[in-house]
Design an enzyme around this catalytic site. Sequence first.
Site, mmCIF file in Angstrom:
data_model
loop_
_atom_site.group_PDB
_atom_site.id
_atom_site.type_symbol
_atom_site.label_atom_id
_atom_site.label_comp_id
_atom_site.label_asym_id
_atom_site.label_seq_id
_atom_site.Cartn_x
_atom_site.Cartn_y
_atom_site.Cartn_z
ATOM 1 N N HIS A 491 9.049 42.223 -9.544
ATOM 2 C CA HIS A 491 7.755 42.539 -8.923
ATOM 3 C C HIS A 491 6.621 41.772 -9.607
ATOM 4 O O HIS A 491 5.823 41.088 -8.944
ATOM 5 C CB HIS A 491 7.518 44.048 -9.022
ATOM 6 C CG HIS A 491 6.237 44.503 -8.396
ATOM 7 N ND1 HIS A 491 6.180 45.104 -7.162
ATOM 8 C CD2 HIS A 491 4.949 44.465 -8.845
ATOM 9 C CE1 HIS A 491 4.921 45.402 -6.867
ATOM 10 N NE2 HIS A 491 4.158 45.028 -7.882
ATOM 11 N N GLU A 492 6.554 41.889 -10.922
ATOM 12 C CA GLU A 492 5.464 41.224 -11.636
ATOM 13 C C GLU A 492 5.593 39.706 -11.557
ATOM 14 O O GLU A 492 4.580 38.994 -11.518
ATOM 15 C CB GLU A 492 5.422 41.688 -13.097
ATOM 16 C CG GLU A 492 5.175 43.175 -13.282
ATOM 17 C CD GLU A 492 3.980 43.704 -12.499
ATOM 18 O OE1 GLU A 492 3.016 42.930 -12.293
ATOM 19 O OE2 GLU A 492 3.999 44.871 -12.098
ATOM 20 N N HIS A 495 3.957 38.503 -8.451
ATOM 21 C CA HIS A 495 2.512 38.325 -8.670
ATOM 22 C C HIS A 495 2.249 37.009 -9.405
ATOM 23 O O HIS A 495 1.320 36.263 -9.075
ATOM 24 C CB HIS A 495 1.964 39.471 -9.524
ATOM 25 C CG HIS A 495 1.690 40.733 -8.777
ATOM 26 N ND1 HIS A 495 0.949 40.777 -7.622
ATOM 27 C CD2 HIS A 495 2.040 42.023 -9.051
ATOM 28 C CE1 HIS A 495 0.856 42.038 -7.202
ATOM 29 N NE2 HIS A 495 1.518 42.799 -8.054
ATOM 30 N N HIS A 498 2.470 33.967 -7.239
ATOM 31 C CA HIS A 498 1.285 33.896 -6.376
ATOM 32 C C HIS A 498 0.134 33.232 -7.124
ATOM 33 O O HIS A 498 -0.619 32.420 -6.571
ATOM 34 C CB HIS A 498 0.906 35.303 -5.933
ATOM 35 C CG HIS A 498 0.019 35.355 -4.732
ATOM 36 N ND1 HIS A 498 -0.548 36.529 -4.291
ATOM 37 C CD2 HIS A 498 -0.409 34.397 -3.877
ATOM 38 C CE1 HIS A 498 -1.267 36.284 -3.206
ATOM 39 N NE2 HIS A 498 -1.208 35.002 -2.942
#
Length: 714
Positions: A491-492, A495, A498
């Site tokens: 998940h991180e 980020h 991105h």
Amino acid sequence: MTLASELHLVDFATTTPAALSEQVTAALTEAQTFLDALSAAPADTETALADIVDFEQVNLALDRSWGLVSHLNSVMSDKDIREAHHALLPEVAAYGTRVGQHQPLFARYQAVVNDPDFFNALPTDRARAITLAMQSFELSGVALPKDKQAQFAEIQSKLAALSAKFSDNILDATQDYALPLAEDKLAGMTESGRALLAEAGEQHKAKLRESGEMNDADIDALPTPYYVATLNIPSYLAVMTYADDRDLRQALYHAYVTRASEFDTHTNDKGESLNNADSMQEILALREQKAQLLGFDNYAELSLSTKMAERVDEVSDFLTSLATEATPAAKKDLAQISQCAAEHGVTDLQPWDSGYFAEKVKQQAFSLSQEEIRPYFPVSTVIDGLFAIVQRLYGIRVIDATDSASVWHPDVRFYQLLDADDTLVGGFYFDLFARSGKRGGAWMNGFQARYHNQAADYTQLPVCFMVGNFTPAIDGKPSLLTHDEVLTLFHEFGHGLHHLLTQVTVGDVAGVNGVEWDAVELPSQFMENWAWHADGIALISGHIDSGEPLPTDKLDALLAAKNFQSGMQTLRQIEFALFDMRIHAQTPAPDYRGILATLQGVRNEIAIMDTPSDNRFANGFSHIFAGGYAAGYYSYKWAELLSADAFSRFEEEGIFNAVTGKAFRDTVLSVGGSLPAKTNFENFRGRSATIDALLRHSGFDSAEPDTTPTAEVV
């Protein structure tokens, strides 16, 4: 290895609180001087744009120095860094307010926007940055009368201080709790769980010795191993999931859900109560005042003015509709664990029982235990597999450059990210393990955005911090992750990608900057899918002793259990999101009693399991009282819909399809906030988002939950 100067890496060995304070103060002075020197109106449109670019350049030093203060206050909190952070906070907040209300600066942006020919000829990223800046000016009170601007500035300053205090209280309440345990309390605990408690015991001894609460002789007389339960997440979950002692689970649950409330007797180093109640109601009241100054009825309307979702009822309808879909599955989830509890003599299932019996059901129904599969996920193997996955998807390579970089803690690793042609893309730090003085949870901090200023001959590449609180290495053994921790890492890293893969060089819309808050979780939740797919798991798993990937029987069990308890977990997230939206949509803003009443009202409507009356979850809800999710917590579910729909294209075309990966990189990851998130999604998917994939991925699209072992994500 020589690291590129465009990374502008930090020498953490010399980055002391005193040095950072001087840097922040100097940066503020430089920025204030620039604002002071701006004339009332620009000479022409080109000059106006040049002033805007110059102002961005001036702000780099402040963004960097203040970003480091905030970062270290989260990951290495101690008396010195906390005092430095809190002393600087009012000045930084006041500067931000001044920028938002600075008429000569605003006039520059107005001049550009009011010249349609000039504005329409700008590059997309620059035009988007100016459009968002105009919106920010309006929401900063630039059009308010002078007396109202002063009131707005005071509100902003108070909110910054209150949020910091809220965060401090939660950290202190978490770190101050320690419950020594006798051996007979540990029945049912796993070997790794016992090791965590023993490690916490050694840390507690050191703390007692340092504080002088016990003399050395008494400390030396304590048993070895000395077991201590704490509220740090790895330790807390180890007890709540495996400890047979129901009274112990209840005691720890009570301590966790009453942190920073009227039931918490801890105090800070000044002897002050850690109760967040007063801060919570003051934060809500100030947010309401701020919203109404700007012409909104309530803070929820203000929050949604910058998001994909446009209205409170739109968000509420989305959440309640999803709750309707999830409730049948949630009731089946509850029936499963209630039956298991009854078989073990517990007929009054309580919240401190649910995790414990859920684990037993999982083991019975799927022959799956988190502890059984933990040895298959050594952190180094998971990280290597994660890097291999993104290389296949996006053609990028990750190089460990820790030996050439300065870090803030020995556990921290630094990596460089290279494109397919070996061009340096950026760099990132991993700080993955729980420790004292570190804020709980996991997050990505976009420390330094991609930026280029041709006139100043200045370029910086993106750098970010990715932080977790995973189970650390214990007794000389490598860190072994649960699959939940693996998902958090993916998940991180979503980020992080991105932030890092952006091709935008206007900092305000590069990477995650400028992305609507309810879409910013799209790349992160999207990345989790590869940790749920058989082909992805094959790359990230390898037994700590044999190196063998997760065996077929355990893989099938893990994938079959993907949606285990999905219904209850979804209702829990909806409960938090509705509570957040409702307290921010109320007028007048609720006091503490009203906050608790609103939460109970949502629970009565959504929850299928009673919550104890002393539960004070809201007092620790940092996302909305100390983070950026106020009237925006729904974003997790909103973005989950987007991510599920986006991943469905990979399901159709192949999860490692490089062409599809390039399309996602080009339409979502590379463009950052330079286009509206809705446009980015539709450019990738070829249509608007639908909820179908989310319902399917959550297991809500059929009458009975699917427990058939399969190697495909469903």
